[in-house]
Design a protein around this motif. Sequence first.
Motif, short mmCIF file in Angstrom:
data_model
loop_
_atom_site.label_atom_id
_atom_site.label_comp_id
_atom_site.label_asym_id
_atom_site.label_seq_id
_atom_site.Cartn_x
_atom_site.Cartn_y
_atom_site.Cartn_z
N HIS A 65 0.87 -1.04 0.04
CA HIS A 65 -0.08 -0.02 -0.07
C HIS A 65 0.68 1.34 -0.12
O HIS A 65 0.27 2.25 -0.82
CB HIS A 65 -1.06 -0.10 0.94
CG HIS A 65 -2.11 -0.84 1.02
ND1 HIS A 65 -1.93 -2.26 0.94
CD2 HIS A 65 -3.37 -0.55 0.74
CE1 HIS A 65 -3.18 -2.91 0.96
NE2 HIS A 65 -4.07 -1.98 0.80
N VAL A 99 1.09 -6.22 -5.28
CA VAL A 99 -0.19 -6.15 -4.57
C VAL A 99 -0.43 -7.53 -3.92
O VAL A 99 -0.65 -8.44 -4.61
CB VAL A 99 -1.31 -5.78 -5.21
CG1 VAL A 99 -2.55 -5.15 -4.81
CG2 VAL A 99 -0.83 -4.15 -6.10
N CYS A 100 -1.03 -7.64 -2.65
CA CYS A 100 -1.06 -8.82 -2.03
C CYS A 100 -2.19 -9.76 -2.84
O CYS A 100 -1.64 -10.94 -2.80
CB CYS A 100 -1.93 -8.69 -0.59
SG CYS A 100 -3.23 -7.38 -0.67
N ASP A 120 -7.32 -7.74 4.98
CA ASP A 120 -7.81 -6.64 3.62
C ASP A 120 -8.91 -7.24 3.13
O ASP A 120 -9.32 -8.51 2.96
CB ASP A 120 -6.63 -6.66 2.84
CG ASP A 120 -6.86 -5.73 1.73
OD1 ASP A 120 -6.04 -4.78 1.66
OD2 ASP A 120 -7.88 -5.73 0.77
N SER A 296 -4.21 -1.99 -10.05
CA SER A 296 -4.70 -2.66 -9.13
C SER A 296 -5.22 -3.83 -8.86
O SER A 296 -4.74 -4.59 -9.76
CB SER A 296 -6.22 -1.52 -8.52
OG SER A 296 -7.28 -2.25 -9.13
N CYS A 297 -5.49 -4.32 -7.53
CA CYS A 297 -5.66 -6.14 -7.51
C CYS A 297 -6.93 -6.22 -8.38
O CYS A 297 -7.16 -7.50 -8.74
CB CYS A 297 -5.66 -6.23 -6.00
SG CYS A 297 -7.09 -5.35 -5.34
N CYS A 360 -4.99 3.58 -6.12
CA CYS A 360 -6.12 2.94 -5.95
C CYS A 360 -6.81 3.79 -4.63
O CYS A 360 -8.10 3.81 -4.80
CB CYS A 360 -5.87 1.47 -5.53
SG CYS A 360 -7.42 0.61 -5.04
N ASN A 379 -11.43 -0.74 -7.55
CA ASN A 379 -12.94 -1.35 -7.25
C ASN A 379 -13.62 -0.34 -6.17
O ASN A 379 -14.92 -0.82 -5.80
CB ASN A 379 -12.55 -2.76 -6.41
CG ASN A 379 -11.24 -2.64 -5.40
OD1 ASN A 379 -11.15 -1.34 -4.74
ND2 ASN A 379 -10.45 -3.47 -5.22
S1 SF4 Z 1 -7.98 -2.50 -3.52
FE1 SF4 Z 1 -6.36 -1.10 -4.15
S2 SF4 Z 1 -5.57 -0.64 -1.80
FE2 SF4 Z 1 -6.79 -2.25 -1.65
S3 SF4 Z 1 -5.27 -3.98 -1.86
FE3 SF4 Z 1 -6.31 -3.76 -3.88
S4 SF4 Z 1 -5.10 -2.38 -5.11
FE4 SF4 Z 1 -4.21 -2.26 -2.90
#
Ligand code: SF4
Length: 416
Positions: A65, A99-100, A120, A296-297, A360, A379
Motif C-alpha cells: 500500500h 499487490v497482496c 484486507d 490495482s488488484c 487506488c 474497485n
Molecule cells: S483494492 Fe486497491 S488498495 Fe486495496 S489491496 Fe487492492 S490495489 Fe491495494
Amino acid sequence: MGFTITEKIFSKHCKRDCSAGEVVMAPVDGCMIHDITGPLAINVFHEMEGEKVFDPDKVIMLFDHQIPADSISAAENHVMMRKFAKEQGIHNYDIKEGVCHQVVPEKGRVKPGDIVVGSDSHTCAYGALGAFSTGIGSTDMAYALKFGELYFRIPDTIKIEAFGKFQSRVGPKDLILNLAGDIGADGATYRALEFTGSAFSDMDIPGRMTCSNMAIEMGAKAGIVPPDKKTWDYLKGRCECTPFSLSSDSDAEFFEVKSYDIGEINPKVAVPHNVDNVVDVSEVAGRHIDQVFIGSCTNGRYEDFLEAAEVLGDDKFADDVRVIIVPASKDEYLKVLKAGLIEKFVDAGALVEAPCCGPCMGGAFGLLAPGEVSLSTSNRNFRGRQGSTESFVYLSSPATAAASAVKGKITDPREV
Ligand code: SF4
Ligand SMILES: CC(C)[C@H](C(=O)O)[C@@H](O)C(=O)O
C-alpha cells in the motif's frame, strides 16, 4: 439436502457436516498481512502474549500500500514488520513482489478448498481459485496468527449463473460492475457469491480474479468460482496440489439464484460516489476526466494491459489527461514489459510505476485535487478514495479507461 461449495469447504475443515448459519471454529490454511493492517495485527498479537505464530509457513507477509515507504511512519511500520518476520521465521515478500491479492495466488499460497484469511477486504479475490478466502480485521488476524483457527459463521450462498458471450470490448469488469449495480453494495452482506455458468468456465483466471475481487463490494464474504482445469493449470508449478473436483451439489440450498446473459451487458461505469451506482458508459460519455489509473488488484494484470493497449492502438493519450499505469505484481510487470506494452504506454504519454496499490486508495501517489475527476480500473469510488473529498472517481474496465484516456473524456470503448 446437498451442500454448497462453502459448506463443503467448512465441513472438510471441521471434519463434520456443516451448514450455512452455523458458527464454527475452523482451522485456516493461510493468513495474509500487509503494511497497513499488519502492524495492528502484530501489536494485538503481542498484547495477547503471542509468542510464536501457529505456523510460519502459513503466514504471508508483504508490503504494497505504501511502497516504497512514502512517509516516515510507513517506513517505521515496514521496519516493525520486517523484525516480526525475522523473529517468527515468516517469509516476507517485502516491497518486491506487488499487490497482496495478485502475489498470494501467483506464489501458489492458496489453492481450491482452502480457507484463507487476510487483513484486507479484497481477500475474497482468491475465490477465483476455488478457495473460501475472506477479509478479517486486525484483531481477528492476531488470533488467527496465534492459534491458526478462527470463528466463522458459515455464510449462505447467492448463486450467480452467467451464460453467453461478451460483446467486443466488454469483459469481466463490466460483468462485475453490472452485478454490483444490480445486487447493490449491501445486497450480499455476509453471504457467499458463487460464480457459475459457461461465462465463468469460459473466463480465464485473471478475469475470474477481477470478479471474485469485487464480491466484497456487494458485502459478500466470498466470491467463489468452482475450480476446473483452468484453475489446476494455473496452479501447476506454483504449488503442490492434486486436482480434485469441488462444486455445489445439485440439491444444495441457495439463498437466491440469479441468471445473466453476458451478451446483453454494455460497457459499464460506476459513477461517484458508490460502487453500486452503475450505468452504461454511454450515459456518462463525454464527461471530462483529469486522471486515468489502470492497475490495482482488480485490473492490474497482463490481460488488462493488453486490453488497454489494443484500444490505444497507435493513438496517443490526450494531452490534458494524466495516465498512470501500475502492474499489480513483478511477474505481471515483466509480462507487460516483455510484450512491449510499457514502451507503447510510455510513448503514448503514460507514467508507468512499479508494482504496488498506487493511486487506488489515495495512498502513496497520484492523489486528486478538489474538483478533479479520475477514471480508474480499481474497485472503490467512495468520496475521497483517491484524494480530496471534493474529487470524483469513476470505475471502469481497462478498455473503457484506455478509450477515455485517448479521448480525454469518458468514452465507450466500442467507439474508438
Ligand atoms: S483494492 Fe486497491 S488498495 Fe486495496 S489491496 Fe487492492 S490495489 Fe491495494
Ligand atoms: C488498507 C486496507 C485495509 C484496505 C482494505 O481492507 O481493503 C484497502 O486495501 C482497500 O482497498 O480499501
